[in-house]
Design a protein around this motif. Structure first.
Motif, PDB file in Angstrom:
ATOM      1  N   GLY A  15       0.808  -1.211   0.000  1.00 33.30           N
ATOM      2  CA  GLY A  15       0.000   0.000   0.000  1.00 33.30           C
ATOM      3  C   GLY A  15       0.839   1.258   0.000  1.00 33.30           C
ATOM      4  N   GLY A  16       0.365   2.267  -0.707  1.00 30.89           N
ATOM      5  CA  GLY A  16       1.005   3.577  -0.653  1.00 30.89           C
ATOM      6  C   GLY A  16       2.103   3.830  -1.657  1.00 30.89           C
ATOM      7  N   PRO A  39       6.448  10.448  -0.197  1.00 33.01           N
ATOM      8  CA  PRO A  39       7.808   9.982  -0.466  1.00 33.01           C
ATOM      9  C   PRO A  39       7.885   8.497  -0.807  1.00 33.01           C
ATOM     10  CG  PRO A  39       7.766  11.378   1.482  1.00 33.01           C
ATOM     11  CD  PRO A  39       6.336  11.092   1.125  1.00 33.01           C
ATOM     12  N   HIS A  40       6.832   7.717  -0.472  1.00 31.18           N
ATOM     13  CA  HIS A  40       6.832   6.292  -0.799  1.00 31.18           C
ATOM     14  C   HIS A  40       6.380   6.014  -2.234  1.00 31.18           C
ATOM     15  CE1 HIS A  40       7.755   4.691   3.190  1.00 31.18           C
ATOM     16  NE2 HIS A  40       6.953   5.609   3.693  1.00 31.18           N
ATOM     17  N   SER A  41       5.920   7.047  -2.934  1.00 26.56           N
ATOM     18  CA  SER A  41       5.481   6.859  -4.308  1.00 26.56           C
ATOM     19  C   SER A  41       6.608   6.283  -5.162  1.00 26.56           C
ATOM     20  CB  SER A  41       5.039   8.202  -4.909  1.00 26.56           C
ATOM     21  OG  SER A  41       4.904   8.108  -6.315  1.00 26.56           O
ATOM     22  N   SER A  78       7.215  -1.734   2.765  1.00 22.92           N
ATOM     23  CA  SER A  78       6.347  -1.197   1.714  1.00 22.92           C
ATOM     24  C   SER A  78       6.103  -2.229   0.620  1.00 22.92           C
ATOM     25  CB  SER A  78       6.967   0.070   1.100  1.00 22.92           C
ATOM     26  OG  SER A  78       7.045   1.110   2.052  1.00 22.92           O
ATOM     27  N   TYR A  79       7.012  -3.184   0.497  1.00 27.66           N
ATOM     28  CA  TYR A  79       6.862  -4.295  -0.446  1.00 27.66           C
ATOM     29  C   TYR A  79       7.117  -5.612   0.270  1.00 27.66           C
ATOM     30  CZ  TYR A  79       7.028  -0.947  -4.319  1.00 27.66           C
ATOM     31  OH  TYR A  79       6.760   0.091  -5.186  1.00 27.66           O
ATOM     32  N   ALA A 388      -2.241   1.370 -16.642  1.00 28.08           N
ATOM     33  CA  ALA A 388      -1.721   0.480 -15.609  1.00 28.08           C
ATOM     34  C   ALA A 388      -0.870   1.308 -14.643  1.00 28.08           C
ATOM     35  CB  ALA A 388      -0.888  -0.634 -16.231  1.00 28.08           C
ATOM     36  N   ARG A 389      -1.015   1.030 -13.364  1.00 25.05           N
ATOM     37  CA  ARG A 389      -0.341   1.810 -12.322  1.00 25.05           C
ATOM     38  C   ARG A 389       1.048   1.245 -12.064  1.00 25.05           C
ATOM     39  NH1 ARG A 389      -1.620   6.538  -9.918  1.00 25.05           N
ATOM     40  NH2 ARG A 389      -1.801   6.591  -7.650  1.00 25.05           N
ATOM     41  N   GLY A 390       2.044   2.110 -11.960  1.00 24.63           N
ATOM     42  CA  GLY A 390       3.382   1.674 -11.610  1.00 24.63           C
ATOM     43  C   GLY A 390       3.533   1.502 -10.115  1.00 24.63           C
ATOM     44  N   GLY A 391       4.511   0.706  -9.699  1.00 25.95           N
ATOM     45  CA  GLY A 391       4.826   0.570  -8.285  1.00 25.95           C
ATOM     46  C   GLY A 391       3.943  -0.372  -7.511  1.00 25.95           C
TER      47      GLY A 391
END
Length: 401
Positions: A15-16, A39-41, A78-79, A388-391
């Protein structure tokens, strides 16, 4: 054997971290603002030189920051890692039909750019080589891929769409969700080894795959010698083509001389009463100059369907011949369909640009016909949505020998 494969080692967002892809912005300041707010983007990793603390540095100079940010994101939770997975992907919003896709790895040697080059992955647009070099350098520095290539399954798209709908409905709570700038919800579910994974990869690789978004990323995989690239394989029922417009920051002639040069080519030019809008159908483009908009019907001077597309005529007759600009000139900004006509005309009226070029969306028929002929679309001519969303899903690359 399918050309679509599980991700050997994936890192799945908790998330995030989700973000628009690095090339979806008309103004780099938007990237900086997003990174500053979150900043986590993943944008902080994809575009390290646009982070607030790195402004003024070059992309290459800021690469060590990208490496540090990814390492920190993996260390702080975060991952989370996953082995040998494909990832179900659904994009939804109230009042819209869901869009579906599958995160997976695709064989780089299947990329085809011309009729005599074999391969099931069709890349269809000219590119900016400087952007390709940046993507190669990022992959080499990170050893990971964060931003997927969007591939349109043209052979078994209906079957894939149905299978993904059934799979996501039965999958329970998603592994993660993310809300994009338009309010759409992006949800992902992991599928490990087994019959379902085999079925989905077979469907995803069951016909020609057209690059709908990510021409630079796919070429970077080739240039960087990667055996596979990260992709989201989607379906024709999941996407639409929106306008892709242009801003010219500085004219090489006066507005009056520009219009005269267009008339000399055989173009029909007439003033537009009221606010300039993107044309709904091809054949006429709209030019916003300071204080006045014009509808311009450019003559069909090409010998083929491709050469007479509005985007090709704009490149040839307006940019090259009338203004003397190469389409890759830094004075030209390519603005995708997320930005309305009012934003482009506002840039002209505010003096930040001297010309806006509003072009009707390419039709699906034209897009498919050009791709099946293995011809290249003019650069930045198709803005597929939803993006499509990156990350969300990161693919770890194998160590080089």
């Amino acid at each position: 054997m399918t050309v679509v494969h599980p991700i050997t080692r994936a890192w799945i967002t908790t998330g995030g971290t989700g973000a628009q892809n690095y090339d979806e912005f008309a103004d780099d300041a938007e990237i900086t603002a997003i990174i500053d707010a979150n900043p986590h983007s993943a944008l902080g990793i994809e575009m390290p030189h646009k982070a607030p603390e790195s402004l003024g540095r070059s992309f290459l100079d800021a690469l060590p920051d990208a490496v540090s940010r990814l390492a920190e994101a993996k260390a702080d939770g975060s991952y989370t890692p996953a082995e040998q997975v494909v990832v179900l992907y659904r994009i939804s919003a109230p009042g819209e039909e869901p869009a579906y896709g599958l995160f997976a790895m695709v064989d780089t040697d299947q990329i085809s750019t011309r009729a005599d080059e074999p391969g099931l992955v069709i890349r269809n647009e000219d590119v900016f080589i400087a952007k390709v070099r940046e993507r190669v350098a990022l992959a080499e520095a990170l050893g990971h891929l964060l931003s997927p290539v969007l591939l349109l399954q043209t052979g078994r798209g209906d079957e894939l769409h149905a299978a993904l709908a059934v799979a996501t409905d039965a999958a329970g709570a998603p592994a993660a969700t993310d809300i994009d700038q338009s309010g759409r919800t992006h949800a992902i579910w992991l599928v490990g080894p087994g019959a379902q994974q085999d079925e989905l990869t077979a469907l995803a690789g069951g016909g020609e795959l057209v690059v709908a978004d990510g021409n630079h990323r796919s070429l970077a995989a080739q240039t960087g010698g990667l055996s596979h690239f990260l992709a989201v394989v989607t379906t024709p029922a999941s996407v639409a083509i929106q306008p892709y417009n242009r801003l010219v920051s500085e004219l090489t002639t006066t507005p009056e001389e520009l219009l005269d040069r267009l008339r000399e080519t055989g173009a029909q030019v007439s003033g537009v009463a009221g606010p300039a809008e993107v044309p709904t159908a091809g054949g006429t483009v709209v030019l916003q100059l300071p204080g006045q908009a014009y509808a311009v019907t450019l003559p069909h001077t090409g010998a083929s369907r491709l050469e007479n597309l509005d985007h090709a005529l704009v490149e040839r007759l307006l940019l090259r011949d009338a203004l003397g600009l190469d389409p890759g000139d830094k004075r030209i900004t390519y603005v995708g369909g997320d930005y309305p006509a009012s934003w482009l005309t506002g840039e002209v009226e505010a003096g930040r640009a001297e010309l806006a070029i509003l072009v009707a969306p390419v039709t699906v028929d034209d897009f498919v016909a050009v791709n099946l002929a293995r011809e290249k679309m003019p650069r930045k001519s198709t803005w597929f949505t939803p993006k499509a969303r990156g990350g969300l899903v990161v693919a770890e690359l194998p160590d080089r020998p």
